[in-house]
Design an enzyme around this catalytic site. Sequence first.
Site, PDB file in Angstrom:
ATOM      1  N   HIS A 104      45.425  37.041  49.712  1.00  0.00           N
ATOM      2  CA  HIS A 104      45.219  37.297  48.289  1.00  0.00           C
ATOM      3  C   HIS A 104      44.135  38.357  48.132  1.00  0.00           C
ATOM      4  O   HIS A 104      43.048  38.225  48.681  1.00  0.00           O
ATOM      5  CB  HIS A 104      44.801  36.005  47.585  1.00  0.00           C
ATOM      6  N   HIS A 147      36.527  29.670  47.396  1.00  0.00           N
ATOM      7  CA  HIS A 147      35.595  30.780  47.437  1.00  0.00           C
ATOM      8  C   HIS A 147      34.169  30.336  47.163  1.00  0.00           C
ATOM      9  O   HIS A 147      33.917  29.455  46.340  1.00  0.00           O
ATOM     10  CB  HIS A 147      36.027  31.783  46.344  1.00  0.00           C
ATOM     11  N   GLU A 199      30.021  33.970  38.341  1.00  0.00           N
ATOM     12  CA  GLU A 199      31.311  34.243  37.707  1.00  0.00           C
ATOM     13  C   GLU A 199      31.475  33.393  36.454  1.00  0.00           C
ATOM     14  O   GLU A 199      31.550  32.162  36.530  1.00  0.00           O
ATOM     15  CB  GLU A 199      32.457  33.937  38.673  1.00  0.00           C
ATOM     16  N   HIS A 242      30.794  29.544  37.431  1.00  0.00           N
ATOM     17  CA  HIS A 242      30.605  29.210  38.844  1.00  0.00           C
ATOM     18  C   HIS A 242      29.425  30.041  39.333  1.00  0.00           C
ATOM     19  O   HIS A 242      29.526  31.264  39.470  1.00  0.00           O
ATOM     20  CB  HIS A 242      31.881  29.510  39.639  1.00  0.00           C
ATOM     21  N   HIS A 250      34.468  27.089  44.525  1.00  0.00           N
ATOM     22  CA  HIS A 250      35.447  26.911  43.467  1.00  0.00           C
ATOM     23  C   HIS A 250      36.788  27.438  43.955  1.00  0.00           C
ATOM     24  O   HIS A 250      36.882  28.040  45.030  1.00  0.00           O
ATOM     25  CB  HIS A 250      35.015  27.631  42.187  1.00  0.00           C
TER      26      HIS A 250
END
Length: 443
Positions: free
Chosen positions: A293, A336, A342, A366, A372
Amino acid sequence: MKEEFKYLTGFDCEFSSTDERCPGALPVGQNNPQKCRYGLYTEQLSGSAFTAPRCENKRSWLYRIRPSVVHEFFEPIQESQVHLTHQWNQFPPTPNQIRWKPFDVPTRQEPEVDFVQGLHTLCGAGDARMRTGVAVHIYLCNSSMKDKAFYNSDGDFLIVPQLGALQITTEFGKMKCEPNEIFVIQRGMRFSVTVYGPSRGYILEVFDNHFQLPNLGPIGANGLANPRDFETPSAWFEDRDANYKMVCKFHGKMFIANQNHSPFDVVAWHGNYVPYKYNLDRFMVINSVSFDHCDPSIFTVLTCPSTKPGTAIADFVIFPPRWSVQEHTFRPPYYHRNCMSEFMGLIKGHYEAKDEGFQAGGGSLHSVMMPHGPDKTCFENASTSKLVPEKIAEGTQAFMFETYYSMTVTEWAGKNCRKIDSDYNKCWQGLKKNFDPTQTTQT
């Protein structure tokens, strides 16, 4: 009737725009008369130091009916009437994942709340006096600003409407900003907001530097947000005497002053320090990969760079409708931990990495190095779904404010708003152990 906007011809050091409402109001070349035409005053609005390098120098010349200095003294607004703050130590810090349910919007039956009165700070870090840091705000309002204007001495606002369109009047002209569009009003620019009913949206504020397009690197010349799709107002003015209220944000505090005329009396302007908007539907997605990704940086619309190469004071990132055609890979965002903070919001639709709970008009935070990622349902579906070309996020627009500052929440966001989702971390608790040391082939 003249258009309310113009498309930018560039978004870099070469960009400069001009516009006039009265013919000949802008001086041509070096043949400036001793007095401005039409009896106008000349005023420069500087968004950078005078001696900043040419490619970083931001300024606009305004030709106006009265200079902006014609106002009475500013007086503090009572703090009990203000929910906007830079006080980052009023509420205990927490490293935990935080999610907010949709914030309440005042209805038509409730007392009138305009855009400025409806500003609420959620989280942030830094010190506007030192020109370092960021803040995230939400606006919750149901009434237009009447004979009232606002400007921010502390930083730039990137406004993301979520519910209800905004008609934004600036010194440079008027623009309408709908949900799924963004509007950037830079430091010092005076503006007023008209709404058409209950309205809600998000604001990213940066205290240092200005937003710009990210470098494209190996992507090449085309992709992400294209310069030609940004719009800036056409000149518009009103010559009106009225008891106007001017609100100023300075050092995180709110002040108000009276003046006897409209501040939107700029007849002509030229320069590269202007407000602008962008329609998120025009974003050119780069997403098709063979495996793994991609990092969310490929979805960056605007960035506010720091002095550290490759590190942003703040990025504005979106997750728009797109084709997901990866092979041999787990498609949703990976689990992550990040050296950045974030904040995520949802304009519309359903975010693919969360089965439920993350709703339009709410948000999540986060913090630095807090793990998360996708919830249990998303993980299981993505691990078993057939790997074929698939259109994802249709009818959805999620976004992220990312910053290298370690943000903390305000007392209003952490307690007073009563919108904290106390069950947020439960979305990961059902992730079970799948480890099998006897498994020798990939399934």
